[in-house]
Design a protein around this motif. Structure first.
Motif, PDB file in Angstrom:
ATOM      1  N   ILE A 317       0.850  -1.189   0.000  1.00 48.84           N
ATOM      2  CA  ILE A 317       0.000   0.000   0.000  1.00 48.84           C
ATOM      3  C   ILE A 317       0.886   1.239   0.000  1.00 48.84           C
ATOM      4  O   ILE A 317       1.797   1.352   0.825  1.00 48.84           O
ATOM      5  CB  ILE A 317      -0.919  -0.003   1.234  1.00 48.84           C
ATOM      6  N   PRO A 318       0.680   2.186  -0.905  1.00 48.37           N
ATOM      7  CA  PRO A 318       1.531   3.382  -0.959  1.00 48.37           C
ATOM      8  C   PRO A 318       1.554   4.139   0.371  1.00 48.37           C
ATOM      9  O   PRO A 318       0.553   4.216   1.077  1.00 48.37           O
ATOM     10  CB  PRO A 318       0.893   4.221  -2.067  1.00 48.37           C
ATOM     11  N   TYR A 319       2.724   4.691   0.696  1.00 49.79           N
ATOM     12  CA  TYR A 319       2.925   5.542   1.872  1.00 49.79           C
ATOM     13  C   TYR A 319       2.635   4.812   3.189  1.00 49.79           C
ATOM     14  O   TYR A 319       2.322   5.451   4.196  1.00 49.79           O
ATOM     15  CB  TYR A 319       2.049   6.807   1.797  1.00 49.79           C
ATOM     16  N   SER A 320       2.728   3.503   3.189  1.00 54.31           N
ATOM     17  CA  SER A 320       2.442   2.755   4.408  1.00 54.31           C
ATOM     18  C   SER A 320       3.540   1.724   4.659  1.00 54.31           C
ATOM     19  O   SER A 320       3.977   1.029   3.733  1.00 54.31           O
ATOM     20  CB  SER A 320       1.083   2.038   4.306  1.00 54.31           C
ATOM     21  N   GLY A 321       3.980   1.647   5.887  1.00 57.31           N
ATOM     22  CA  GLY A 321       4.968   0.655   6.282  1.00 57.31           C
ATOM     23  C   GLY A 321       4.536  -0.021   7.567  1.00 57.31           C
ATOM     24  O   GLY A 321       3.702   0.483   8.324  1.00 57.31           O
ATOM     25  N   MET A 322       5.107  -1.187   7.828  1.00 55.76           N
ATOM     26  CA  MET A 322       4.708  -1.939   9.005  1.00 55.76           C
ATOM     27  C   MET A 322       5.890  -2.728   9.548  1.00 55.76           C
ATOM     28  O   MET A 322       6.701  -3.261   8.787  1.00 55.76           O
ATOM     29  CB  MET A 322       3.559  -2.899   8.675  1.00 55.76           C
ATOM     30  N   LYS A 323       5.955  -2.808  10.864  1.00 58.83           N
ATOM     31  CA  LYS A 323       6.943  -3.646  11.543  1.00 58.83           C
ATOM     32  C   LYS A 323       6.205  -4.527  12.540  1.00 58.83           C
ATOM     33  O   LYS A 323       5.418  -4.040  13.357  1.00 58.83           O
ATOM     34  CB  LYS A 323       7.980  -2.796  12.274  1.00 58.83           C
ATOM     35  N   THR A 324       6.454  -5.830  12.446  1.00 56.44           N
ATOM     36  CA  THR A 324       5.818  -6.788  13.342  1.00 56.44           C
ATOM     37  C   THR A 324       6.878  -7.711  13.909  1.00 56.44           C
ATOM     38  O   THR A 324       7.733  -8.207  13.171  1.00 56.44           O
ATOM     39  CB  THR A 324       4.753  -7.628  12.605  1.00 56.44           C
ATOM     40  N   ALA A 325       6.822  -7.936  15.209  1.00 58.53           N
ATOM     41  CA  ALA A 325       7.757  -8.842  15.868  1.00 58.53           C
ATOM     42  C   ALA A 325       7.005  -9.681  16.890  1.00 58.53           C
ATOM     43  O   ALA A 325       6.060  -9.202  17.529  1.00 58.53           O
ATOM     44  CB  ALA A 325       8.894  -8.080  16.537  1.00 58.53           C
ATOM     45  N   LEU A 326       7.410 -10.926  17.038  1.00 54.80           N
ATOM     46  CA  LEU A 326       6.743 -11.847  17.959  1.00 54.80           C
ATOM     47  C   LEU A 326       7.760 -12.792  18.576  1.00 54.80           C
ATOM     48  O   LEU A 326       8.657 -13.294  17.895  1.00 54.80           O
ATOM     49  CB  LEU A 326       5.688 -12.678  17.217  1.00 54.80           C
ATOM     50  N   VAL A 327       7.592 -13.046  19.866  1.00 57.02           N
ATOM     51  CA  VAL A 327       8.293 -14.128  20.557  1.00 57.02           C
ATOM     52  C   VAL A 327       7.223 -14.938  21.278  1.00 57.02           C
ATOM     53  O   VAL A 327       6.435 -14.385  22.060  1.00 57.02           O
ATOM     54  CB  VAL A 327       9.329 -13.606  21.558  1.00 57.02           C
TER      55      VAL A 327
END
Length: 810
Positions: A317-327
């Motif tokens: 999606i333009p102009y959108s970023g995401m960071k996901t982390a899981l333990v």
């Protein structure tokens, strides 16, 4: 004896002492290994299937085992190991003489002790247990044969008086699914609403009624899952039970009535697990995942499963970023009469460039979705979430066929963000106004506990499966909005994307929030399942007493207001009838519960607390087990109460109603050799009755599609070993977005196609491991369509998304 089974000859056996069971089994290492996948079911049929697979003659008295149930057996093992697993707990053992197997009855049918599997021992688990009692899978491994029914424990799908599907870890991995919501994309009764990248929860619809993340359970416990989005790496399985389930699970925090979604925690398997994966998602998201599981001890008593994941970068999606982390970590200890488990998870989810929703001003037609920009350049917008949760469970076998259990869980979350919630479209040319940005902080703690007992009682021709449960969930929440009166709404055009918002402005965001609300859900439940004629007839009756308490608090003074305390009784009657061994006819009358309204100050009965709303379902269905796949057909009706006011007295009461009637056809399993299918169709008639003043009586309820079709296929290419392809097609019919006495606006129907492929090869670093290459493309045609989420809010579909990963097993 039936002439249909030449490999199985009737053999009248004499009883042998119980202590001699298993002593005839020869050394397993002298036998050839066979690949077996036989589901739990009729013992006669299971023995016949195994004898054909192993090429052995099996001798026993077929009449003596008629009506008994064989255990599921799946994997690569020796024939003797397969016979041991099928017969475990049946009161029968076996002896071998060359190519001849004789089935022998023990003197006192008791549950067998340790069962030899793959040269090692695993402690047997009673049917009343939940820990270590995962139902087997259908051939192909994508769908399980059963799942958790809350108070009733684990049930095989043919003994379940509901339409239920359980998607396995294999299904999730083969399609590179990233979230729990996407794991349900082949389910015709389920629809996702908000698009990924918005500030809203990843809301679902089941049978036309909404379900939020707070209503998704974790091993049967509500309130434990991350608030805004749940990563798929947490799940061993994702189970969907369609319809209300207040008796089985109690009232959910959000009061969902369309169904129940349950995430089964990951556990260490008997076979060691070592998986490492590197992945890419368009446009520039890169990540990795590690999953390690081991069992320790002579009898595999202790299991440890640890997995971690991280992904970061720009999305499609333009102009959108995401960071996901899981333990995540799961530990379980299985002793002979005691089982313990604990699960822990920590998840971070950060969004940059938050997507707004679309809202339409009165009289404005639904925008042309093919021209609408997917996002706008608002680099200051963000949404950060952090969740930490843990669950402890314990089970004790009190005596034969009775198990007591208890669990406790805690979940802390905190969210902080700044974004423009929605865009209001003001004319057909696309002129719009973005809402004034808000800064928000929300934090909360869920604390939940559950105690109960499950048991089986044999009273001659009738058998009773009894269950009692007491549970409680406490929620303390704080939410506060920042003051942004100096930052006005901004103008834009949804077609040209021209944005008039000054990009260098900042949004005030609070750092913490005082307590703004509390809620307590507590209940007691009892249920009895009476069965006869070797479980051909099963009738379940039970009830749950549910208490709901809540209060809101001033953010300035801390004073309590809006105090709520109400109790409701919700009974249920369920039934299963098996006219044939592979056919089940079922029916249910069951209720769902939602918190009642506290009447507002504009009504004559201001301040009155209405009783919890009881939604009632009637459902009748039939299931057919074709051994490799199962087909289900049902018809249902769910009635949800709504509030209306009396024009003459100005009193608000619960007299409105939305009635959803529908039929479903589902299929799951291996329909042909090498071809697995999951999906079906749901036809829905959602009708409003007893509306305010009768204004909308007879109208189709908004935000619900009358036709939903989903089908996922997974096919092994016959001429290229270890190459498989997948396809998932989704169709959603047109749906209204509002009620109206004149012209009703609606969004068009839409079709989406996902495709994928995977290829496995031997891992040169290990003898048994493999390296697998995955390629999946969601929305291959880059279709644009609207999702409706209620209150005239529309959400734009996600664009074409490519995912590629390399996974190595060691």
């Amino acid at each position: 004896m039936s002439g249909t089974a030449l490999a199985v000859t009737s053999f009248l056996v004499s009883e042998i002492p119980a202590h001699a069971q298993g002593q005839f089994a020869p050394n397993a290492t002298a036998q050839l290994m066979i690949s077996v996948n036989i589901p739990a079911g009729d013992l006669n049929a299971s023995l016949l299937a195994l004898s054909r697979k192993a090429g052995l003659q099996v001798f026993y008295d077929m009449n003596k085992v008629d009506g008994l149930r064989g255990n599921a057996v799946s994997g690569t093992m020796t024939p003797d190991e397969a016979f041991s697993r099928i017969l475990a707990g049946s009161g029968y053992t076996f002896s071998r003489s060359g190519q001849r197997i004789s089935i022998l009855q023990v003197s006192s049918p008791i549950m067998l002790g340790p069962v030899r599997v793959g040269g090692r021992y695993r402690i047997a688990v009673p049917a009343t247990a939940m820990i270590g009692n995962l139902p087997p899978t259908l051939p192909g491994g994508e769908i399980a044969r059963g799942g958790q029914l809350g108070l009733l424990g684990n049930r095989d799908v043919m003994d379940t008086p509901f339409n239920m599907t359980s998607y396995t870890e294999a299904f999730i991995q083969e399609r590179q699914i990233r979230t729990i919501r996407d794991a349900l994309k082949d389910d015709p009764s389920v629809r996702g609403i908000f698009s990924e990248g918005t500030a809203g929860v990843e809301r679902l619809q089941i049978r036309g009624f909404t379900l939020d993340n707070v209503d998704i359970s974790y091993g049967g416990m509500y309130g434990m899952m991350p608030f805004s989005g749940i990563t798929s790496e947490l799940a061993e399985r994702v189970e969907v039970l369609r319809g209300p389930a207040a008796l089985l699970n109690g009232m959910s925090p959000g009061g969902a009535i369309g169904g129940v979604v349950n995430v089964v925690p990951k556990r260490a398997h008997d076979t060691p697990i070592t998986k490492i994966e590197a992945d890419y998602t368009s446009n520039s998201q890169f990540g990795g995942h590690a999953d390690i599981g081991r069992r320790y001890g002579k009898e595999k008593q202790l299991g440890i499963r640890v997995n971690g994941m991280i992904r970061s970068g720009s999305t499609a999606i333009p102009y959108s970023g995401m960071k996901t982390a899981l333990v995540g970590a799961g530990v379980d200890l299985r002793l002979h009469h005691v089982r313990l488990s604990t699960d822990f998870g920590y998840q971070v989810r950060n969004i940059d460039g938050v997507l707004p929703y679309y809202s339409l001003a009165a009289g404005v037609p639904v925008p042309d979705v093919s021209k609408v920009k997917r996002n706008y350049k608002l680099p200051w917008s963000y949404f950060n979430g952090e969740d930490i949760f843990g669950v402890f469970r314990g089970e004790v076998d009190l005596f034969r066929n009775f198990t007591a259990y208890g669990s406790v869980g805690v979940h802390d979350y905190k969210y902080r963000g700044a974004y423009s919630q929605y865009v209001v479209v003001s004319n057909a040319q696309g002129a719009a106004s973005g809402s004034s940005p808000v800064g928000i902080v929300q934090n909360g703690r869920y604390l939940t506990a559950d105690l109960g007992v499950r048991g089986k009682v044999d009273t001659g021709p009738l058998k009773h499966d009894l269950a009692f449960s007491a549970n409680r969930l406490d929620l303390t929440m704080g939410r506060i909005f920042g003051s942004n009166t100096d930052i006005p709404a901004y103008a834009l055009n949804i077609y040209s994307g021209k944005n008039y918002y000054p990009l260098n402005r900042s949004v005030s965001v609070p750092y913490s929030s005082p307590k703004t609300g509390t809620s307590t859900l507590s209940s007691l439940a009892f249920v009895d399942t009476i069965s006869t004629l070797h479980n051909r007839i099963q009738v379940t009756a039970g009830l749950r007493a549910q208490r709901v308490q809540s209060a809101s608090y001033s953010t300035t003074t801390g004073a309590a207001s809006g105090i709520y305390d109400k109790t409701a009784i919700s009974p249920a009657v369920l039934a299963v009838f098996k006219p044939l061994k592979n056919v089940s006819i079922y029916g249910n009358w069951i209720q769902g519960l939602q918190q009642g309204t506290t009447v507002g100050t504009t009504y004559a009965n201001a301040g009155e607390i209405l009783a919890p709303y009881k939604s009632t379902q009637y459902e009748v269905g039939v299931k057919a087990d074709f051994r490799k796949f199962i087909a289900t057909f049902d018809v249902f009706q769910i009635s949800q109460p709504n509030t209306v006011s009396n024009a003459a007295t100005n009193i608000l009461t619960v007299n409105g109603n939305q009635r959803n009637r529908g039929l479903e056809l589902n299929i799951a399993g291996e329909v042909l050799h090498g071809l697995r299918a999951t999906g079906g169709v749901m036809l829905l008639d959602p009708t409003l009755t007893n509306t305010q003043g009768g204004t909308y009586n007879g109208q189709r309820a908004p935000n619900t599609s009358p036709v939903n079709f989903n089908m996922g296929l997974d096919y092994d290419i016959p001429f290229i070993k270890d190459l498989s392809v997948t396809s998932d097609i989704m169709y959603t019919g047109s749906e209204y977005i509002e009620n109206s006495t004149s012209y009703r606006r609606s969004i068009p129907n839409w079709v989406r196609l996902d495709l994928g492929a995977r290829y496995a090869m031997r891992n040169p670093a290990t003898k048994k491991g493999k390296i697998t290459f995955f390629l999946n493309v969601d929305n291959v045609t880059n279709a644009r369509y609207w999702n409706s989420s209620g209150a005239r809010f529309l959400s734009l579909s996600a664009p074409r998304t490519v995912r590629f990963s390399i996974a190595a097993d060691f």
